[in-house]
Design an enzyme around this catalytic site. Sequence first.
Site, PDB file in Angstrom:
ATOM      1  CG  ASN A   9      -1.708   1.221   1.435  1.00  9.99           C
ATOM      2  OD1 ASN A   9      -1.812   2.051   0.525  1.00  9.99           O
ATOM      3  ND2 ASN A   9      -2.295   1.379   2.616  1.00  9.99           N
ATOM      4  CE  LYS A  11      -0.190   3.288   4.750  1.00 12.47           C
ATOM      5  NZ  LYS A  11      -0.202   3.400   6.198  1.00 12.47           N
ATOM      6  CG  HIS A  96      -5.900   2.197   5.045  1.00 17.18           C
ATOM      7  ND1 HIS A  96      -5.493   3.151   5.946  1.00 17.18           N
ATOM      8  CD2 HIS A  96      -4.897   1.286   4.968  1.00 17.18           C
ATOM      9  CE1 HIS A  96      -4.281   2.819   6.388  1.00 17.18           C
ATOM     10  NE2 HIS A  96      -3.906   1.701   5.819  1.00 17.18           N
ATOM     11  CD  GLU A  98      -3.010   5.696   6.637  1.00 16.75           C
ATOM     12  OE1 GLU A  98      -2.947   5.750   5.391  1.00 16.75           O
ATOM     13  OE2 GLU A  98      -2.122   5.166   7.339  1.00 16.75           O
ATOM     14  CD  GLU A 168      -3.811  -2.274   7.247  1.00 13.01           C
ATOM     15  OE1 GLU A 168      -2.679  -2.512   6.817  1.00 13.01           O
ATOM     16  OE2 GLU A 168      -4.438  -1.237   6.974  1.00 13.01           O
ATOM     17  N   GLY A 174       2.179   2.282  10.789  1.00 10.69           N
ATOM     18  CA  GLY A 174       3.178   3.335  10.659  1.00 10.69           C
ATOM     19  C   GLY A 174       3.857   3.721  11.969  1.00 10.69           C
ATOM     20  CB  SER A 214       4.733  -1.788  12.213  1.00  7.07           C
ATOM     21  OG  SER A 214       4.422  -0.409  12.368  1.00  7.07           O
TER      22      SER A 214
END
Length: 251
Positions: A9, A11, A96, A98, A168, A174, A214
């Site tokens: 991904n 991003k 996701h 985010e 996730e 991250g 991560s």
Amino acid sequence: MRKNIVAGNWKMNKNLQEGQDLVKELQSAVFGKALKCEVIVCTPFIHLATVGGVIDKNKVKLGAQNCADKVSGAYTGEVSAEMVASTGAQYVILGHSERRAYYGETNAILNEKVKLALANNLTPIFCIGEVLAEREAGKQNAVVKKQIEEALFDLSADDFAKIVLAYEPVWAIGTGKTATSAQAQEIHAFIRQTVAAKYGKTVADSTSILYGGSCNAGNAKELFANPDVDGGLIGGAALKVDTFMPIVEAF
Ligand code: PGA
């Protein structure tokens, strides 16, 4: 069919030239290797058509990171599932954390996106996961169950069987803080049970459930060794072939 998958991904990283370079380098790296997983790169929208033109889909598959919740029309700035599919992309990340956190994507909106993705023969990589406070309160199972129920459980069994899930934990994305192998296995097994209770064991056993947050060269092997972890959705480590390939080869 349940398969092992390692999906990058990207991003909002890489300009068009850098994206093309990365895909070419990745294709060379996988060339001639007998990999035990499918490799996917999920690029920004703007890269899809160009990367779709240079990619050898037998080696690396292409995906988007989002699509619109509407078919077409006056939705300035949006990109439809049909448009994504027309580039040759086969996958689309949906839900996701985010997108949920910064762009207000609710389970109801995501339900529309999933249906449009499926209608355009895209495979959704559907993300679920709890935030730190929910994990600390021991609510992670309830959180992911609600996300799956509200966004996906009105699908037919046939349609659900086309979906890839990605667990996730938001606190691991991250941050350099990965779920332990045992934490991942525990919740992946719970997710599979939740799917089995709704759609039956055959569908549940054929659903690929990826871990994301991560994931890196140092922890991928242990995470992927779990019976209910079928691969990874990789952010930061997917931006360089040197850090992505060891994860691809962790199977
Ligand atoms: P990360 O991101 O690997 O950089 O933690 C994973 C993701 O958000 O998909």
